[in-house]
Design an enzyme around this catalytic site. Structure first.
Site, PDB file in Angstrom:
ATOM      1  N   ASP A  22       0.823  -1.221   0.000  1.00  0.00           N
ATOM      2  CA  ASP A  22       0.000   0.000   0.000  1.00  0.00           C
ATOM      3  C   ASP A  22       0.856   1.271   0.000  1.00  0.00           C
ATOM      4  OD1 ASP A  22      -2.302  -1.718   0.333  1.00  0.00           O
ATOM      5  OD2 ASP A  22      -1.649  -1.934   2.398  1.00  0.00           O
TER       6      ASP A  22
ATOM      7  N   LYS B  49       2.027   2.167  -5.135  1.00  0.00           N
ATOM      8  CA  LYS B  49       2.660   1.680  -6.375  1.00  0.00           C
ATOM      9  C   LYS B  49       1.792   2.003  -7.575  1.00  0.00           C
ATOM     10  CE  LYS B  49       2.855  -2.560  -4.667  1.00  0.00           C
ATOM     11  NZ  LYS B  49       2.600  -2.345  -3.235  1.00  0.00           N
TER      12      LYS B  49
ATOM     13  N   ALA C 114      -4.296  -8.363  -3.729  1.00  0.00           N
ATOM     14  CA  ALA C 114      -3.904  -6.984  -4.035  1.00  0.00           C
ATOM     15  C   ALA C 114      -5.147  -6.185  -4.411  1.00  0.00           C
ATOM     16  CB  ALA C 114      -2.914  -6.980  -5.192  1.00  0.00           C
ATOM     17  N   GLY C 115      -5.136  -4.920  -4.130  1.00  0.00           N
ATOM     18  CA  GLY C 115      -6.278  -4.085  -4.503  1.00  0.00           C
ATOM     19  C   GLY C 115      -5.762  -2.770  -5.001  1.00  0.00           C
ATOM     20  N   HIS C 116      -6.346  -2.308  -6.078  1.00  0.00           N
ATOM     21  CA  HIS C 116      -5.779  -1.148  -6.722  1.00  0.00           C
ATOM     22  C   HIS C 116      -6.927  -0.312  -7.285  1.00  0.00           C
ATOM     23  CE1 HIS C 116      -2.799   0.276  -9.996  1.00  0.00           C
ATOM     24  NE2 HIS C 116      -3.283   1.238  -9.260  1.00  0.00           N
TER      25      HIS C 116
ATOM     26  N   GLN D  31       1.840  -6.338  -3.190  1.00  0.00           N
ATOM     27  CA  GLN D  31       2.307  -6.417  -1.793  1.00  0.00           C
ATOM     28  C   GLN D  31       3.693  -5.742  -1.706  1.00  0.00           C
ATOM     29  OE1 GLN D  31       1.124  -9.822  -3.062  1.00  0.00           O
ATOM     30  NE2 GLN D  31      -0.855  -8.899  -2.700  1.00  0.00           N
TER      31      GLN D  31
ATOM     32  N   ALA E  32      -7.644  -1.580   0.417  1.00  0.00           N
ATOM     33  CA  ALA E  32      -8.453  -1.516  -0.812  1.00  0.00           C
ATOM     34  C   ALA E  32      -9.197  -2.832  -1.061  1.00  0.00           C
ATOM     35  CB  ALA E  32      -7.563  -1.187  -2.007  1.00  0.00           C
TER      36      ALA E  32
ATOM     37  N   ASP F  92       2.486  14.654   1.659  1.00  0.00           N
ATOM     38  CA  ASP F  92       1.505  15.632   2.148  1.00  0.00           C
ATOM     39  C   ASP F  92       0.812  15.196   3.438  1.00  0.00           C
ATOM     40  OD1 ASP F  92       0.548  13.711   0.115  1.00  0.00           O
ATOM     41  OD2 ASP F  92      -1.429  14.434   0.738  1.00  0.00           O
TER      42      ASP F  92
HETATM   43  P1  IMP Z   1      -2.595 -13.025   2.204  1.00  0.00           P
HETATM   44  O1  IMP Z   1      -1.733 -12.486   1.105  1.00  0.00           O
HETATM   45  O2  IMP Z   1      -4.059 -12.804   1.981  1.00  0.00           O
HETATM   46  O3  IMP Z   1      -2.258 -14.453   2.528  1.00  0.00           O
HETATM   47  O4  IMP Z   1      -2.257 -12.202   3.545  1.00  0.00           O
HETATM   48  C1  IMP Z   1      -0.974 -12.300   4.174  1.00  0.00           C
HETATM   49  C2  IMP Z   1      -0.531 -10.936   4.725  1.00  0.00           C
HETATM   50  O5  IMP Z   1      -0.261 -10.067   3.624  1.00  0.00           O
HETATM   51  C3  IMP Z   1      -1.584 -10.234   5.560  1.00  0.00           C
HETATM   52  O6  IMP Z   1      -0.917  -9.489   6.571  1.00  0.00           O
HETATM   53  C4  IMP Z   1      -2.247  -9.275   4.586  1.00  0.00           C
HETATM   54  O7  IMP Z   1      -2.817  -8.156   5.228  1.00  0.00           O
HETATM   55  C5  IMP Z   1      -1.049  -8.874   3.751  1.00  0.00           C
HETATM   56  N1  IMP Z   1      -1.408  -8.436   2.397  1.00  0.00           N
HETATM   57  C6  IMP Z   1      -1.807  -9.188   1.358  1.00  0.00           C
HETATM   58  N2  IMP Z   1      -2.061  -8.425   0.277  1.00  0.00           N
HETATM   59  C7  IMP Z   1      -1.790  -7.164   0.634  1.00  0.00           C
HETATM   60  C8  IMP Z   1      -1.826  -5.918  -0.071  1.00  0.00           C
HETATM   61  O8  IMP Z   1      -2.145  -5.828  -1.271  1.00  0.00           O
HETATM   62  N3  IMP Z   1      -1.462  -4.821   0.655  1.00  0.00           N
HETATM   63  C9  IMP Z   1      -1.070  -4.891   1.958  1.00  0.00           C
HETATM   64  N4  IMP Z   1      -1.021  -6.029   2.650  1.00  0.00           N
HETATM   65  C10 IMP Z   1      -1.365  -7.165   1.990  1.00  0.00           C
END
Ligand code: IMP
Length: 441
Positions: A13, A16, A39-41, A224, A299, A333
């Site tokens: 987060d 990127k 992932a969320g974007h 990530q 996200a 900011d």
């Molecule tokens: P998983 O990837 O769902 O197995 O989660 C494992 C760890 O990675 C957890 O702490 C999630 O919160 C973190 N995580 C997975 N995807 C993201 C992301 O896109 N951004 C931030 N943390 C993530």
């Protein structure tokens, strides 16, 4: 033409998406190399808001080809939902989206196992996104995973599904006391998904090879971040893939000799979602304030993110593990109203001063950050067009961070809009993409 990896340097987060968005007009191909729909974007184009989880955001640029590499795990239901939403809004996927034959599938039992395992771990849970990403990578490593290519062969798919279900159902019922699946409830929708996805499934390693040979420029979009890497992150509080720059090669089939540089993205402070060590974590009102100013909510899951100060030890580690050529610093900011800004320069562990990130799990939990306090600039940074326009104290903060991490910044972001971006002089980013300035007007 340069082939560059963009990688998160903290716990994800970092922003990127914005950095990739600024670069995308200057490349021909964007490829995801690991992770899944964890992932969320969110991308805002004009009045339209798009939420992407598996498809690179390059898909919103008509000239750009987007690849989901072999290192990604794909939930076909979620992917098709994303594809349909894009098609409905007039985005062309044919000829733009390519999915690796070797990418593994997230099957319905994977999220079920993910959630059941988290519930069983209780207070020791990882805090996963619950999307089944970890269990899908477990199957990949155990050599029982089902891949995209298998989806195209009904007989083989059924056979692999039967073998998997026999095992997964027992685990779900007997270990987790959870519901099991019957084969038809998975087979029927997945065969429908196969029809949808078939035109996009291909040998993406070969395609990438041909494109690179013909002079295309490829951007490897990490998901990530470094501290969530399966080998180099804060194990076991990590995601299950190779999030660091090395993953760009194994997760796509593009050899390291064809990759020319690595750009790290770091936030001007730190955040983390889920459980696990976070040495510079803030508490109380301060954390609330930064969370609100930075809109720090996941996200994918909407979970509030844990907030902390910038950790130069983590950044130095990310520079070393990824071989970073340069860093894009985002969300400066958010610190505009802080009277004092703290930077972690080392840790105390059992009385000793440590300046390298330790890999031992026990040490991680017991680290005490050593801070350097920097006077806040207490004035807006948004709107600055170049470094010289920034308040002097904000410039001092940036210079001190650069000194501490040993790599200079190529870009400083002071807001979500493209125009809220400062490009730093003489940076590798300007060498790689000489026309990148045109993206931020
Ligand atoms: P998983 O990837 O769902 O197995 O989660 C494992 C760890 O990675 C957890 O702490 C999630 O919160 C973190 N995580 C997975 N995807 C993201 C992301 O896109 N951004 C931030 N943390 C993530």
């Amino acid at each position: 033409m340069p082939n560059i990896v963009v990688v998160g340097t903290q716990w994800g987060d970092e922003g990127k998406g914005k950095v990739v968005d600024v670069i995308t007009p200057h490349v021909n191909v964007v490829v995801r190399y690991q992770g899944g729909n964890n992932a969320g974007h969110t991308v805002v184009v004009g009045r339209e808001k798009y939420v992407l989880h598996s498809i690179p955001s390059g898909i919103l640029h008509p000239h750009c080809r987007c690849v989901i590499g072999c290192g990604v795990v794909v939930d076909p239901a979620s992917l098709i939902q994303e594809m349909e939403a894009l098609v409905q809004r007039g985005v062309t996927l044919d000829g733009s989206l390519f999915i690796s034959k070797n990418a593994h599938l997230i099957m319905p039992y994977h999220p079920a196992l993910d959630r059941a395992s988290e519930a069983k771990l209780g207070s020791r849970r990882i805090g996963t996104t619950g999307k089944g990403v970890g269990p899908a990578y477990v199957d990949k490593a155990a050599r029982v995973g089902i891949r995209m290519a298998d989806l195209l062969d009904e007989r083989l798919f059924r056979e692999k599904l039967e073998i998997n279900l026999a095992q997964k159902n027992r685990i779900l019922r007997e270990i987790y006391d959870a519901q099991s699946f019957n084969i038809e409830e998975i087979l029927n929708p997945y065969l429908r998904f196969a029809g949808w996805l078939a035109p996009y499934i291909t040998d993406t390693a070969l395609l990438l090879h041909r494109w690179i040979e013909s002079g295309y420029s490829v951007l490897f979009e990490g998901a990530q971040a470094t501290m969530l890497d399966i080998d180099h992150g804060t194990y076991p509080y990590i995601t299950s893939s190779s999030t660091t720059a090395g993953g760009a090669s194994t997760g796509t089939g593009v050899p390291p000799t064809k990759i020319h540089g690595v750009l790290g993205v770091a936030k001007a402070y730190s955040t983390r979602v889920g459980a696990g060590p976070f040495p510079t974590e803030m508490t109380g009102e301060l954390a609330e304030t930064i969370r609100a100013r930075g809109n720090e909510y996941g996200a994918t899951t909407g979970r509030p993110r844990r907030c902390g100060w910038f950790d130069a030890v983590v950044l130095r580690y990310a520079v070393r593990i990824n071989g970073l050529d340069t860093v894009a610093l985002t969300k400066l900011d958010v610190l505009d109203k802080c009277e004092t800004v703290r930077v972690c320069t080392g840790y105390r562990y059992r009385g000793d001063l440590i300046t390298e990130f330790p890999e031992e799990q026990l040490a991680l939990a017991a680290l005490e950050p050593v801070y350097e306090d920097i006077e806040g600039w207490m004035s807006p940074t948004t709107g600055a067009k170049n470094e010289a326009d920034l308040p002097a104290k904000a410039r001092r903060y940036l210079e001190r961070l650069e000194e501490l991490i040993g790599v200079s910044f190529c870009l400083v972001s002071t807001g979500p809009q493209r125009a809220e971006t400062i490009l730093c002089e003489d940076s590798p980013l300007l060498r790689w993409y000489p026309t990148v300035r045109s993206s931020i007007v």
